[in-house]
Design a protein around this motif. Structure first.
Motif, PDB file in Angstrom:
ATOM      1  N   UNK A   1       0.820  -1.213   0.000  1.00  0.00           N
ATOM      2  CA  UNK A   1       0.000   0.000   0.000  1.00  0.00           C
ATOM      3  C   UNK A   1       0.856   1.267   0.000  1.00  0.00           C
ATOM      4  N   UNK A   2       0.216   2.383  -0.299  1.00  0.00           N
ATOM      5  CA  UNK A   2       0.906   3.674  -0.214  1.00  0.00           C
ATOM      6  C   UNK A   2       1.150   4.062   1.243  1.00  0.00           C
ATOM      7  N   UNK A   3       0.267   3.613   2.105  1.00  0.00           N
ATOM      8  CA  UNK A   3       0.406   3.994   3.508  1.00  0.00           C
ATOM      9  C   UNK A   3      -0.435   3.122   4.409  1.00  0.00           C
ATOM     10  N   UNK A   4      -0.429   3.472   5.670  1.00  0.00           N
ATOM     11  CA  UNK A   4      -1.163   2.733   6.690  1.00  0.00           C
ATOM     12  C   UNK A   4      -2.033   3.701   7.487  1.00  0.00           C
ATOM     13  N   UNK A   5      -3.084   3.144   8.074  1.00  0.00           N
ATOM     14  CA  UNK A   5      -3.971   3.915   8.944  1.00  0.00           C
ATOM     15  C   UNK A   5      -4.285   3.072  10.165  1.00  0.00           C
ATOM     16  N   UNK A   6      -4.241   3.713  11.329  1.00  0.00           N
ATOM     17  CA  UNK A   6      -4.531   2.980  12.554  1.00  0.00           C
ATOM     18  C   UNK A   6      -5.943   2.378  12.494  1.00  0.00           C
ATOM     19  N   UNK A   7      -6.030   1.132  12.954  1.00  0.00           N
ATOM     20  CA  UNK A   7      -7.340   0.512  13.134  1.00  0.00           C
ATOM     21  C   UNK A   7      -7.800   0.663  14.580  1.00  0.00           C
ATOM     22  N   UNK A   8      -6.912   0.365  15.512  1.00  0.00           N
ATOM     23  CA  UNK A   8      -7.209   0.530  16.934  1.00  0.00           C
ATOM     24  C   UNK A   8      -6.364   1.677  17.464  1.00  0.00           C
ATOM     25  N   UNK A   9      -7.028   2.585  18.176  1.00  0.00           N
ATOM     26  CA  UNK A   9      -6.426   3.879  18.493  1.00  0.00           C
ATOM     27  C   UNK A   9      -6.494   4.125  19.988  1.00  0.00           C
ATOM     28  N   UNK A  10      -5.382   4.595  20.550  1.00  0.00           N
ATOM     29  CA  UNK A  10      -5.389   5.005  21.954  1.00  0.00           C
ATOM     30  C   UNK A  10      -5.529   6.526  22.026  1.00  0.00           C
ATOM     31  N   UNK A  11      -4.473   7.268  21.749  1.00  0.00           N
ATOM     32  CA  UNK A  11      -4.528   8.728  21.865  1.00  0.00           C
ATOM     33  C   UNK A  11      -5.124   9.385  20.627  1.00  0.00           C
ATOM     34  N   UNK A  12      -4.612   9.028  19.454  1.00  0.00           N
ATOM     35  CA  UNK A  12      -5.089   9.644  18.219  1.00  0.00           C
ATOM     36  C   UNK A  12      -4.724   8.740  17.044  1.00  0.00           C
ATOM     37  N   UNK A  13      -5.468   8.849  15.940  1.00  0.00           N
ATOM     38  CA  UNK A  13      -5.122   8.076  14.744  1.00  0.00           C
ATOM     39  C   UNK A  13      -4.050   8.782  13.929  1.00  0.00           C
ATOM     40  N   UNK A  14      -3.345   8.006  13.134  1.00  0.00           N
ATOM     41  CA  UNK A  14      -2.345   8.572  12.228  1.00  0.00           C
ATOM     42  C   UNK A  14      -2.497   7.944  10.848  1.00  0.00           C
ATOM     43  N   UNK A  15      -2.288   8.760   9.829  1.00  0.00           N
ATOM     44  CA  UNK A  15      -2.086   8.289   8.463  1.00  0.00           C
ATOM     45  C   UNK A  15      -0.577   8.247   8.256  1.00  0.00           C
ATOM     46  N   UNK A  16      -0.045   7.084   7.877  1.00  0.00           N
ATOM     47  CA  UNK A  16       1.412   6.879   7.871  1.00  0.00           C
ATOM     48  C   UNK A  16       1.888   6.492   6.481  1.00  0.00           C
ATOM     49  N   UNK A  17       2.836   7.236   5.951  1.00  0.00           N
ATOM     50  CA  UNK A  17       3.426   6.914   4.654  1.00  0.00           C
ATOM     51  C   UNK A  17       4.218   5.613   4.756  1.00  0.00           C
ATOM     52  N   UNK A  18       4.023   4.723   3.780  1.00  0.00           N
ATOM     53  CA  UNK A  18       4.764   3.462   3.724  1.00  0.00           C
ATOM     54  C   UNK A  18       6.102   3.716   3.041  1.00  0.00           C
ATOM     55  N   UNK A  19       7.144   3.951   3.850  1.00  0.00           N
ATOM     56  CA  UNK A  19       8.441   4.333   3.307  1.00  0.00           C
ATOM     57  C   UNK A  19       9.370   3.180   2.992  1.00  0.00           C
TER      58      UNK A  19
END
Length: 552
Positions: free
Chosen positions: A411-429
């Motif tokens: 994938x181009x990136x990842x997204x949190x499924x289960x979140x504690x403080x906040x979600x993040x959209x993360x670039x797949x580097x």
């Protein structure tokens, strides 16, 4: 080969399969005191268990000197029904209770032909329809379809109890129920939420900061709905009240007085109810800003998909040492399976290097490879997996070759499924994929995930994640792909943010500074919101987040 491929799939307990978690006695009595009044004659409890509601109902009739009443008690478990009958002996000598052994759905057709009930009370079972026997499920689905619903196996039967319970109430009727907080959040309860606000004059939701059922980490709410009406086009007033626990509610809260001082709220189609527990000012701010045409749904920018479902991670996801031992270098691709390892807006080589030192970080991929291409060490590994029964698991058993994991892509990136403080959209580097603990993101139309990962970290989107997702008793927020794709994103192709700056701030634990930077560009400069309005939105996010995290 000394291997054991552990599974995390544990058999459901008998109690879980029947959904039997009974309401504390004082809480049951509280609902009875609210619902049963001096003119009440007909009451039903559709899942009476061992009588936690039946006993206080009879005691309330007794205290009100009501002798001519009709009380219906339905219970699937014979032992529980007998316990309920024994429990109420002597409470009301002249009582005539309509005890019904069996499935509520099986009794519904007959009950619906009788005189409507004035009150419905109880705590319906928390159990998914997939665990219900086929005959009972089909009977329930048939009744639900006739009532205008579109039932699904993914739903939980508590919702069907409420949906059909509404049908049994006459005009002016009331219901007092203990329900999972999923009522406010899950998609399968959307039809029910719509039905509730169109069927009752007034709905009161009571939430708890502490868990009522701590053993199952299940957050619950009390639903108090009154003034059943059959005319169309009506939308009820909604009030929300949050208390520390059941003891505080019972001991100190004058409900009539409390409601009089609470702001009236209303819903709209498709709205989740989590936001109703915000202060009125923050609630109105979020609702107003959400109307801005420059906000787009994440699904317009990217596809969000679940991570890989391997069928047995302990077999398919291996560490570097095992890759070497199995001569699997040409069959292994990087994979990440822990949200805690995604710390910023990019997952880079250094992050992966640290991750693979402490976690299995390689996925075995046999797709499009002939058996003769697979090294002997790997073939022996596959054979050992069969001896351990890995191939007999459901996901593996339905594949043409059980060891070919489907839907592998980078994938181009990842997204949190289960979140504690906040979600993040993360670039797949690093060209990795992910297990199903992390969602995979693919951008549409050549859009930049680097820009999106920065824009995503703004106060409005974080607040919307709390509204769109669902929370559980342990304080975890979960976003399924269809929920994630509905998140509101301020978006323009012209937006420019300093990716390195956001990355550096997040890695340094300076989330507030990162939010200040992104909000300044995205919410203030782009959307034109005042700093005061932005801080109101951030306050809404913090209020929802803290409410979720602090519940114990």
């Amino acid at each position: 080969m000394d291997l054991f491929f552990e599974t995390n799939k544990l058999p459901a307990t008998k109690r879980k399969l029947r959904g039997g978690y009974y309401t504390p006695g004082k809480l049951a009595r509280y609902l009875v005191d609210w619902a049963v009044r001096s003119d009440t004659k007909r009451v039903i409890e559709p899942s009476c268990g061992d009588g936690n509601f039946i006993a206080p109902i009879l005691e309330k009739f007794n205290s009100l000197r009501i002798k001519d009443f009709d009380l219906t008690a339905v219970e699937l478990e014979a032992d529980e029904l007998i316990a309920a009958q024994n429990r109420v002996q002597g409470i009301y000598s002249s009582s005539e209770i309509d005890w019904r052994h069996g499935d509520f759905f099986g009794h519904f057709a007959e009950l619906s032909t009788q005189q409507p009930y004035e009150v419905l009370l109880g705590n319906p079972p928390f159990i998914r329809f997939q665990h219900v026997d086929n005959d009972s499920r089909e009977i329930a689905f048939s009744h639900l379809r006739k009532a205008g619903y579109k039932p699904t196996k993914l739903a939980n039967i508590w919702a069907a109890f409420v949906q059909l319970g509404i049908e049994l109430l006459g005009d002016g009727g009331r219901m007092g129920l203990v329900l999972p907080a999923e009522l406010m959040q899950v998609n399968y309860a959307e039809e029910l939420r719509t039905k509730l606000v169109s069927s009752f004059e007034h709905v009161l939701l009571i939430g708890f900061k502490k868990l009522v059922f701590p053993d199952i980490q299940q957050e619950v709410v009390l639903l108090l709905a009154e003034g059943k009406r059959s005319d169309k086009g009506f939308i009820s007033d909604i009030h929300t009240l949050e208390v520390e626990d059941g003891e505080e509610l019972i001991r100190t809260i004058d409900l009539e007085q409390a409601v009089r001082h609470l702001p009236v709220k209303h819903t709209h189609p498709g709205m989740k109810w989590t936001s109703l527990f915000m202060s009125a000012e923050k609630f109105n701010t979020l609702e107003d800003v959400a109307k801005d045409s420059r906000l787009v749904k994440l699904g317009q920018l990217a596809d969000v998909d679940v991570g890989l479902v391997t069928g047995r991670n302990s077999f398919f996801v291996i560490d570097e040492k095992r890759v070497a031992a199995l001569q699997a270098q040409d069959f292994a691709i990087p994979i990440v399976g822990r949200t805690s390892s995604l710390k910023s807006v990019i997952f880079n080589e250094q992050d992966y290097e640290h991750y693979r030192r402490t976690h299995p970080a390689f996925l075995l991929n046999f797709n499009n490879r002939k058996t003769e291409e697979i090294p002997q060490a790997l073939l022996k590994y596959i054979s050992h997996g069969e001896k351990e029964g890995v191939n007999e698991g459901y996901k593996c058993s339905i594949r043409k070759r059980w060891f070919d994991v489907p839907s592998i892509y980078i994938p181009d990136g990842f997204l949190f499924r289960q979140i504690h403080k906040y979600p993040l959209m993360v670039v797949n580097g690093i060209g990795a994929t992910s297990t199903d603990t992390v969602h995979r993101v693919r951008m549409k139309n050549g859009l930049s995930i680097t820009t999106l990962s920065c824009v995503f970290f703004n106060s409005l989107t974080l607040a919307w994640a709390e509204v769109a997702g669902r929370s559980y008793g342990g304080g975890v927020l979960e976003l399924e792909p269809n929920e994630a794709e509905k998140l509101l994103i301020p978006w323009s192709d012209e937006l420019v943010l300093d990716f390195s700056r956001v990355d550096t701030l997040l890695r340094a634990g300076q989330e507030v500074e990162a939010l200040d930077y992104v909000d300044g560009i995205v919410l203030e400069q782009f959307l034109g919101l005042s700093r005061t309005k932005v801080l109101e939105i951030r306050g809404a996010w913090e209020e929802l987040r803290d409410r979720r995290i602090n519940r114990k």
